[in-house]
Structures are given as C-alpha cells and as structure tokens.
Write a protein that holds these residues in place. Structure first.
Motif, mmCIF file in Angstrom:
data_model
loop_
_atom_site.group_PDB
_atom_site.id
_atom_site.type_symbol
_atom_site.label_atom_id
_atom_site.label_comp_id
_atom_site.label_asym_id
_atom_site.label_seq_id
_atom_site.Cartn_x
_atom_site.Cartn_y
_atom_site.Cartn_z
ATOM 1 N N ASP A 12 1.059 -1.124 -0.018
ATOM 2 C CA ASP A 12 -0.095 -0.088 -0.073
ATOM 3 C C ASP A 12 0.834 1.177 -0.234
ATOM 4 O O ASP A 12 0.491 2.305 -0.672
ATOM 5 C CB ASP A 12 -1.070 -0.011 1.205
ATOM 6 C CG ASP A 12 -1.882 -0.969 1.119
ATOM 7 O OD1 ASP A 12 -2.202 -1.427 0.022
ATOM 8 O OD2 ASP A 12 -2.550 -1.339 2.223
ATOM 9 N N ALA A 13 1.979 1.131 0.775
ATOM 10 C CA ALA A 13 3.000 2.340 0.639
ATOM 11 C C ALA A 13 3.517 2.723 -0.476
ATOM 12 O O ALA A 13 3.783 3.815 -1.112
ATOM 13 C CB ALA A 13 3.932 2.423 1.696
ATOM 14 N N ALA A 28 4.755 7.968 -15.388
ATOM 15 C CA ALA A 28 4.260 7.997 -14.006
ATOM 16 C C ALA A 28 3.072 7.302 -14.040
ATOM 17 O O ALA A 28 2.861 6.617 -12.907
ATOM 18 C CB ALA A 28 4.109 9.472 -13.509
ATOM 19 N N ALA A 29 1.953 7.240 -14.970
ATOM 20 C CA ALA A 29 0.707 6.511 -14.748
ATOM 21 C C ALA A 29 1.031 4.978 -14.844
ATOM 22 O O ALA A 29 0.446 4.373 -14.335
ATOM 23 C CB ALA A 29 -0.179 6.830 -15.905
ATOM 24 N N ASP A 30 2.320 4.665 -15.745
ATOM 25 C CA ASP A 30 2.319 3.400 -15.924
ATOM 26 C C ASP A 30 2.970 2.844 -14.795
ATOM 27 O O ASP A 30 2.787 1.581 -14.135
ATOM 28 C CB ASP A 30 3.509 3.023 -17.163
ATOM 29 C CG ASP A 30 2.806 3.447 -18.452
ATOM 30 O OD1 ASP A 30 1.829 3.436 -18.545
ATOM 31 O OD2 ASP A 30 3.410 3.932 -19.483
ATOM 32 N N HIS A 31 3.954 3.528 -14.118
ATOM 33 C CA HIS A 31 4.382 3.018 -12.815
ATOM 34 C C HIS A 31 3.212 2.917 -11.919
ATOM 35 O O HIS A 31 3.567 1.894 -11.065
ATOM 36 C CB HIS A 31 5.583 3.930 -12.045
ATOM 37 C CG HIS A 31 6.809 4.087 -12.935
ATOM 38 N ND1 HIS A 31 7.733 5.158 -12.964
ATOM 39 C CD2 HIS A 31 7.386 3.026 -14.007
ATOM 40 C CE1 HIS A 31 8.850 4.798 -13.860
ATOM 41 N NE2 HIS A 31 8.342 3.728 -14.505
ATOM 42 N N LEU A 32 2.425 3.807 -11.693
ATOM 43 C CA LEU A 32 1.380 3.666 -10.988
ATOM 44 C C LEU A 32 0.363 2.365 -11.360
ATOM 45 O O LEU A 32 0.099 1.634 -10.026
ATOM 46 C CB LEU A 32 0.464 4.785 -10.801
ATOM 47 C CG LEU A 32 -0.862 4.870 -9.865
ATOM 48 C CD1 LEU A 32 -0.201 4.793 -8.564
ATOM 49 C CD2 LEU A 32 -1.519 6.197 -10.089
ATOM 50 N N ALA A 33 -0.006 2.093 -12.330
ATOM 51 C CA ALA A 33 -0.625 0.997 -12.881
ATOM 52 C C ALA A 33 -0.064 -0.037 -12.577
ATOM 53 O O ALA A 33 -0.829 -1.045 -12.008
ATOM 54 C CB ALA A 33 -1.207 1.171 -14.381
ATOM 55 N N GLU A 34 1.228 0.121 -12.736
ATOM 56 C CA GLU A 34 2.026 -1.331 -12.479
ATOM 57 C C GLU A 34 2.008 -1.782 -10.843
ATOM 58 O O GLU A 34 1.909 -2.964 -10.506
ATOM 59 C CB GLU A 34 3.482 -1.221 -12.995
ATOM 60 C CG GLU A 34 4.477 -2.494 -12.435
ATOM 61 C CD GLU A 34 5.775 -2.229 -12.967
ATOM 62 O OE1 GLU A 34 6.687 -3.298 -12.785
ATOM 63 O OE2 GLU A 34 6.260 -1.010 -13.051
ATOM 64 N N ALA A 35 2.158 -0.826 -10.070
ATOM 65 C CA ALA A 35 2.176 -1.041 -8.740
ATOM 66 C C ALA A 35 0.903 -1.303 -8.165
ATOM 67 O O ALA A 35 0.884 -2.267 -7.264
ATOM 68 C CB ALA A 35 2.454 0.300 -7.959
#
Length: 988
Positions: free
Chosen positions: A245-246, A769-776
C-alpha cells in the motif's frame, strides 16, 4: 399368464406350418412334449420366447445371428412367422412376429433383405384390435403386459436343459451374474461405484487444493518482488500488505505532479495554435470577399430579369386562356369538316326545323312497328286458344272413361286387402318371443361385465401383493438396521465412570459411533411394521374382492350354461327381422285400405272434374273466337298506312331513325363551332384590356419576359446565396479577435515548435508516472488476491479432510475391502437376501421330493485365495446331520435339487415382479436320471403345481414318460433330413 395357442411356420427345424392349442391341456394339467434327441422339442419353447421377446435364449448363448431362426428347409415363398395367443388377467392377447432374414427375390436371382415385423393385438368387444404394429412398440408393451423381462421369463417359465444344475453348482461369482440379471441389482453396484468415485474425487480434490495453495503463494511472492519487496523483508501477511500500500501511495503522488506540469505546457501550446488558426481564417475570408466582388454585375442583371418576370405574372393567365380558346376552335373546325358542306352551310334555325320533322316521323313509325310486332303474338294467342279447346275436349272424354272403369278397380283392391290381412296374422306370434331373448342377452352381457371386474380384481390383488412384499422387505431391512445399530445406540448412553450395561466396564475407550451403522429407533421399527400391517390388510381386502367377483362369474355361468352373447344376439336379430316383416305386413294392410279410400275419393273427384271440364269447353270456345277477332283488327291497322311502297314498317323506321341521328350530329357540330368562335373573341378582348397600360405592350413581349417556375427558383437561390456569402464573410472579419490580430502577432514570444516539444515532454513524463502507478496497483492487487485465495483454499482443506476419511472408509466397506471382515460387496449382500428367499422357497419342495432328507443352505463364509464369496450354496443331509458341497449329490439328487431350486426361484421372481399370475411352466429334460420312486415324487410335485393353477409341459425323449403322460405333443423327424413335424394327441 396362460398360453393359449402357438402357430409357427418356417421356423427352426419346422419347414411347414404347425399349430398347438395349449389351452386343450388345461384340464389335464401336465402334458408331455416328446420326440427323439435333436428332433426340435426345445424349438417349441424357442418359438414362445421368440414371439414374446424377439430373441432365442439358446442361440443367444451360442452367439447366433438374426437369420438363425428361419428354417433352412422352408420353401422360398414361405414366410417365417410365429403367432402366440396368451391370456393375462382375463384378457386375451396375440402377438405375431417375423424375424429379419434374406429371402429370394420374386423376380430374377439373388436375395433381398426382409425386415423384422411384429404386430400386437388384444381381444376386446368380440374382435381382435391392433394395439402395436412395430417391433419397438410391441416390445415395450409386451414387457408391461407380461410383467417380466426376457431373462426373468426364461428363468421362471422355461426351465431349460442343464440351466439350474449349472446354477446349483456355480461358484459365488457365476451365481451373482445370474441373480443380477434376474433381480436387476445393478443399481447397488452402481451405488458402490458412485461412492468409490466420490472417495477418489475427494482425494483428488484435496491434492489439487494443496497444489493450488503452493502455486498461489508463489504468484503472490513473485508479484511483490516486482515492486522491490523480497520475502526476507516481511514477517507476516499483514506487513506485506502495508508495504504494498505504501509503494502504491508513493507512485500515485508522483503521477499527480507530472499531471500538473503536463496541463501547463498543453495550455501554452493551445494558445499558440489558436493564433495560427485566426491568421488562416482572415486570409481565407479576404480572398472569398474579392471573388464575390467580381460576380456582383452578373448578380444585378439576374435581379432585373426576376423583376420583369414578376411584372408579367398577372397578365400570363390571360395568355394561357387565349391559347386554350384557339385550340378548342381548331378542334371544332375539324369536326365540322366531317360533314357535307351543303348541310353545314344552312342556318341553325333551318337545321333545327328539319331535325324536328324527322323526329315526328320516327315517332309515328314506332307506333306502327309496335302494332306490326304484336301480330305474331296475336296469332299465337289464337292458336293457343284453339289448342286449349281441343285439350279440354279430350280431358272431358278421358274423365268420362275413367268414371266408367271405377267399379272393377274397387273390387280388385278389396281382394288384395283380404290377402294382406292373412299374411299379417300369420307373423303375429314373433313379438312375444323378442322380450325373452333380450332379457337373456342382458344377463350374458352382465356376465361379460362380471368377468372384466374379476380380471380387474385379480390385477388389484397382484398390485396389493407387490406392495405387501415391498413393505415386508422394508420392515426386514429396518429390523436388520435396528439390530446392527444396537451397539451405537448403547454407546450413545455411556457415561465416564458409569458401568456398561453389556460388559460392566466403567472405562469406555472406543465406543461405537453412528458412522459404523445408522441408528434406527423403536418408533421407526413400529412405523415399518404398521406399514406392513396396512399393506397386508389391503391385500386381504383385495383377495376378498377377487373372491366375490369370482363367485359372481361362477353364478352367472351356472345360470347361462351353454348360452353365449353371440348366439343370443343372432336369435334376437332373426326375431327382429321377423317382427319387421310383421310390421311391414300390417303397414301394407293399412296402405291398401288407404288406397281404397283414395280410389273412392278419386272417383268423386273425377265426377266433379268432368262437370268442370265440360264448362271449360264452352268458355274456351268463346276465348278462341275473341282471339281471332283481335288478330284481324291488327292486320287491318297495318294495311291502312298511306305508304304505297312494299317496304315494311320496321325497315322504314330504321331508315328514318338513321337520317334523324345524322341531322342531329350536323346541328350539334354547327352549334359548337359558333360557340368556340365566341369564346376566342372574348379571350382576345380580355387580353387586349389587360395589356393596354402594361410595360410589355404586346403578347410577344409578355412571352419573352416570363420565366418558368424552375428558372425563377434557380435565379432567386443564386442571388440569395451571393448576398448570404457577403454578409457571412463581412461578419467574420468584424469579430474582435480577428480585428486585434495584428496586435496579438506582435505580443507573441515563443515559437510553436518549442511549445510543442515542451508539451510532448510533459505528456511523456505523465505517461511514465501513470504506467508506474498502474504497475504498482496491479501487482499489489494480484498479490492480495493470491493471499486471499490461499486462505480460502486452506479453509476448504480443513472442511474436506474429515469427509474424505469417512467417504473412503464407506467406499472400502461397500467394495468388500477392509474394514469389511466378510469381504462381501453391497450388491452381493442384497443378492444374498434374495438367495436366502429362493432357498427357503426351494426347500419347501425339496423336502417333499427327498422325503425330508435334503435341504439347501446359504453359505456366506469368506472364500479362499481371495475368491468371490457371499453367495455360496451347500446341502444339508438330515441322514448324517452334516452339511456338504452340492457337487456330492448324485445325478437324480441333482435333478431334484435343481427342480426345487428352479421352482423356488420362479416363486421369488414372481413375487418381485409384482405378484403376477403365472399359469404356464415348461421343464426341459432331466427325468431320465430318476429312479421309479424319485420319478413318482417329481410327478407328484408337478401335480401339486397343477393344483395350484399351473399347466406344466414336460420335455423329454424318455419313452416311459409317454406311459405316465398320455396327453402329449410329439415331434417327429421327417425322412431324408427334411426337418420335423408336430402332432398333438387329442386330450378328449
């Protein structure tokens, strides 16, 4: 079921046609089917089984084909056919069956396939009615009617050669195959297999769930590692979830910053793009305005042309009216030219006078023509009056003649009446006999109804017996479960420290549980016994009803001895015919008397008519004179015309009518021409008045100025479009942001290329940045889902573990494996109960056959070397008090034991089939191995079976049997190996 008649043709060893009436042996009870070995005695039984079920047991055992039932010795044109008539519950049925075989072609050489055929009929209301006409239809209905499957029928009605000796000596596995076929116990084996499959499926499910847990844990670890979380970094599932979650929150903040930077760069780029678009709009609008200025002169000329066309609009209808008047006058000129100039040159008044004169002349000629046309009718009227006078005269003469002949006719008719009365009186006695015969017919029909009621009562008794048997079986099963569950029921009441009621021990380390046996209460036992008692009461009631119906049939049979409904119906029919003849004779007398009355009335009528006819003659003679006078007057009128020519009045009328029509046409054409000239003058005057002060001055100018509707619409649309385009372009150039365009160009600093590059870079940073967030988010969700799946699967393992152990233990027990110490499968256990019932029924007869020496016992001990067990049969010898193998019996003893076993099996199968009534039994061979005393006991047993309502056919080649059973069916081989023939000894 009772066999009545068997007819076979071209079947097995019988090339010809043969008929056996089994019903003839009912009174004797036991009869012999005799003949040399191999002659075809058993083929009679084959024919019975084939007719009912379409298969032959002996051929089925040897792998025979469908064509094997046809006689190889039959002629090519003989059809293979078996017809069996039988009775079930008082209803007669007949089945006719032919097998499939290759028959010789009727034309040419070779063979053609002959399809199997089957027809099932039932005898109702005095005639045979077809109820099934196909093999499949008849097969389904036969099993319902007979109440037995083929295997059951073969086992309890046809005791075939060696079959029960084989059953007696078989081991458990072979005996199980036979019993399974008879009692349809396969459902218990299927239940065993179903539980085994459930146990295996549960085991497989547990293994699959364990594998799924490992795979799910591996997938969760792998997804967490993609975000940089290693397995050693976390101690439990909660900590792993918090770390995931972090990471997702951190990447979400980075995406928000990138989105703000991208929005600012995009806004600056949009402003630069709007300035470039406005420059392009101003340049395009100035170019369009210049093009409109070049087209302005052409547009003004078009405005002037539209104005002139509008000015001649009010004058144009007058021009159109002038053209129409000219066209009408031209048409009148053409019509006037069709007539003679001499006639058309006369004035209208003169033409009208000539037309009136011709019309008056035509009217006079029409009156004369009508008189001339009436002359033939007047001639006909005169001739009709003369003819009527002649007929009336003849009728008067005929009436006078008939009046003279009346006395002789009256005398003849009176003589005929006397003769008809004598015939009527001779037939009068028939009417008194008819009521007696009708009363007798009603009693015969009542007997038929009573017989049907008896058959229904028999069927109801059989159903009640079946329900009672099922209730008794259920009670036995409940009692067995009750005894088996005694230990579990006692164990449920044990308490630590308290002594056991059975052994007295105060410690109870391994009490029996409900898993070992289902606990059955006393209430359940009482309920089962009550249900059995209720079924028994119903059975006794059904038996009472059947007895009452039987007594009623017997009483009616005694009253109507020697009388049947068909013969009484024939007598009634004959009496009714004679009664009808008596009625006809009485009617004939009445009709003759009526004829005499009519004859006398006719004589009176003729006398009256003669007087009337004579009066008519006088009147008609006067009518004929009047008709002649009218005819002569009409002829004088036509001759008085002053025209001296020979032309008839009709011809003169036709000529004058044609001249009058032509004169009227000339007058109409002259009048129409004058009217059209007046219309043209009026139209010209109207146009001249309108054009006097008009700018167009004359007709030619008006035609030149006028535009058509389509031309006017096109011109107006072109002018309107020109004005609209100028207004639109002027409005665009007057917009504030276009007017201030030069100042906006001077204020612009950055070029479009640098702004575009900055916006693209910001968008790329936002996408990353969106790809990194979606991946996470995806990795975290996948890991959490796998962790949840692992927990759910572990819970399923906990729930299934206890059930898996219980199901596996049950499957092993039903299969006969440990902990089943008797190694007896469920199906074998059920069949063992049936075998005990069979042996119990068999021992009743075996005791009588062996004078109490032998009895058969069920042996359920475990067989050696893992062989099947549970269905063993041994024989108890009362002389020695020892139990021994059935293989130690002698040949005669084996036959008696096999016979008793066969009859016992027949009784049990009959009960399991619903308590059906079986009045027919065949025993195939085996009597030759008996000594005289044992043979006498066997024959006594067969006699007892007959006393119980059965008819037994014994098949044997032993000559001494013919002395004991003189009523016999003899099978005799034909010379030269041409098959066999059947002869039947007359039972009477």
């Amino acid at each position: 079921m009772r066999l009545v008649t068997l007819t076979l043709q071209a079947f097995g060893p019988y090339p010809g046609e043969h008929t056996i009436r089994f019903s003839d042996f009912d009174s004797a009870g036991v009869y012999l089917i005799s003949g040399p070995t191999g002659a075809g005695k058993s083929s009679i039984l084959d024919a019975v089984v084939f007719a009912l079920y379409g298969h032959i047991p002996r051929f089925d055992l040897s792998g025979g084909t469908k064509t094997s039932v046809r006689s190889d010795l039959a002629s090519d044109d003989a059809e293979t056919l078996v017809s069996l008539e039988f009775e079930v519950a008082g209803t007669q049925h007949r089945i006719e069956r032919s097998p499939a075989y290759d028959r010789k072609k009727r034309r040419g050489s070779g063979t053609t396939p002959q399809s199997a055929k089957c027809t099932l009929l039932v005898h109702r209301e005095g005639e045979w009615k077809t109820v099934a006409s196909s093999v499949s239809e008849a097969g389904a209905q036969i099993e319902q009617i007979v109440g037995l499957k083929r295997d059951q029928f073969q086992q309890i009605i046809v005791l075939a050669q060696g079959r029960f000796a084989e059953f007696l000596h078989s081991d458990s596995s072979k005996r199980e195959v036979i019993l399974r076929r008879l009692f349809d116990s396969g459902r218990f084996q299927r239940a065993t297999e179903m539980v085994a499959k459930e146990a295996e499926a549960t085991k497989t499910t547990l293994s699959d769930i364990g594998r799924q847990i490992e795979e799910s844990q591996e997938r969760a670890t792998a997804r967490a590692a993609q975000l940089g979380v290693e397995p050693d970094d976390v101690t439990d599932v909660g900590e792993l979830v918090r770390l995931l979650d972090a990471i997702v929150a951190e990447r979400a903040a980075a995406r928000s910053d990138a989105e703000a930077a991208s929005d600012l760069a995009s806004e600056r780029l949009r402003s630069a793009e709007a300035l470039a678009r406005d420059i392009t709009v101003r340049e395009k609008s100035l170019t369009q305005l210049s093009a409109l200025d070049e087209l302005s002169p052409q547009t003004e000329r078009m405005r002037e042309q539209l104005d002139r066309s509008d000015r001649v609009h009010e004058v144009w209808p007058s021009v159109v009216a002038l053209d129409a008047a000219r066209v009408r006058l031209s048409a009148a000129d053409e019509r006037l030219a069709d007539f003679d100039t001499e006639k058309t040159s006369q004035g209208v008044e003169q033409l009208e006078q000539q037309n009136r004169r011709l019309q008056d002349e035509v009217a006079v000629l029409r009156t004369l023509a009508e008189t001339e046309r009436r002359i033939p009718a007047l001639e006909t009227a005169r001739d009709d009056a003369v003819t009527a006078l002649e007929k009336a005269t003849a009728a008067a003469a005929e009436a006078a003649e008939q009046t003279v002949a009346f006395p002789a006719k009256r005398k003849d008719l009176a003589t005929a009446i006397d003769r008809l009365k004598a015939d009527r009186d001779a037939l009068g006695s028939v009417d008194s006999e008819l009521p007696r015969l009708e009363s007798l017919l009603a009693e015969a029909k009542q007997r038929d109804t009573a017989r049907k009621a008896h058959a229904d009562a028999v069927a109801a008794e059989q159903k009640a017996a079946s329900r009672h048997q099922e209730a008794a079986d259920a009670t036995r099963l409940v009692l067995q479960q009750y005894y088996e569950s005694t230990s579990a029921r006692l164990a449920a009441s044990l308490q630590d420290g308290e002594p056991c009621l059975v052994c007295g021990a105060t410690a109870h380390p391994s009490p029996a549980s409900a898993h070992d046996a289902e606990i059955v209460s006393n209430e359940q036992v009482d309920a089962a016994q009550a249900a059995e008692a209720k079924c028994l009461a119903e059975l006794q009631a059904a038996q009472s009803q059947r007895a009452e119906a039987s007594n009623e049939v017997s009483g009616l049979d005694r009253v109507l001895e020697g009388v049947d409904a068909d013969s009484v119906s024939q007598q009634i029919e004959k009496a009714r015919e004679q009664s009808a003849e008596h009625a006809k004779a009485a009617d004939a007398v009445i009709e003759a008397e009526k004829a005499l009355d009519l004859l006398e009335a006719e004589n009176e009528r003729l006398t009256t008519a003669l007087e009337a006819v004579r009066a008519d003659v006088t009147r008609l003679r006067s009518d004929a004179d009047v008709a002649a006078e009218r005819l002569e007057a009409a002829r004088q009128t036509v001759r008085s015309d002053d025209d001296a020519s020979d032309e008839s009045v009709a011809d003169r009328l036709a000529r004058r009518t044609a001249e009058s029509a032509e004169q009227a046409s000339v007058l109409k054409a002259v009048q129409d021409h004058a009217t059209r000239e007046s219309e043209l003058k009026a139209a010209q005057a109207s146009f001249d008045e309108l054009i006097a002060d008009h700018p167009a001055e004359d007709e030619a100018t008006v035609r030149a100025w006028r535009m058509t509707r389509d031309e006017s619409l096109a011109a107006r649309e072109q002018v309107k479009q020109h004005d609209s385009d100028r207004e639109r372009i002027t409005g665009v150039l007057a917009q504030p942001h276009i007017v201030a365009l030069d100042q906006r160009i001077a204020d612009a600093s950055d070029d479009a290329a640098s702004l575009t590059a900055a916006a693209s870079a910001a968008k790329a940073a936002l996408a990353e940045a969106a790809d990194h967030l979606a991946e996470a988010r995806s990795a975290a969700a996948d890991a959490k889902r796998e962790l949840q799946t692992t927990g759910d699967l572990q819970k399923r393992i906990d729930d299934l573990g206890e059930r898996a152990v219980a199901v596996a233990r049950l499957a092993a027990t039903l299969k006969g494996d440990s902990p089943n110490s008797r190694r007896m499968r469920l199906e074998t256990y059920v069949l063992a109960a049936q075998l005990e019932a069979i042996l119990e029924a068999a021992n009743l007869r075996l005791a009588a056959l062996t004078d109490g020496r032998f009895s058969l016992e069920h042996f359920d001990g475990v067989a050696a070397r893992g062989a099947s067990s549970g269905l063993g049969v041994v024989v108890n010898d009362a002389f020695t008090g020892m139990t021994r193998s059935v293989s130690t019996l002698s040949g005669g003893e084996t036959f008696l034991a096999s016979l008793a076993l066969a009859l016992g099996l027949a009784d049990v199968v009959q009960q399991n089939a619903g308590g059906i009534s079986l009045e027919t039994l065949f025993i195939d061979e085996g009597f030759g191995s008996l000594d005289a005393q044992t043979l006498e006991l066997a024959m006594q047993t067969l006699s007892e079976l007959h006393a119980g309502g059965r008819t037994i056919g014994v098949i044997s080649h032993v000559t001494s049997m013919q002395e004991r059973l003189p009523q016999l069916i003899t099978v005799t081989p034909l010379p030269g190996g041409q098959g066999s023939t059947i002869s039947v000894t007359d039972p009477n």
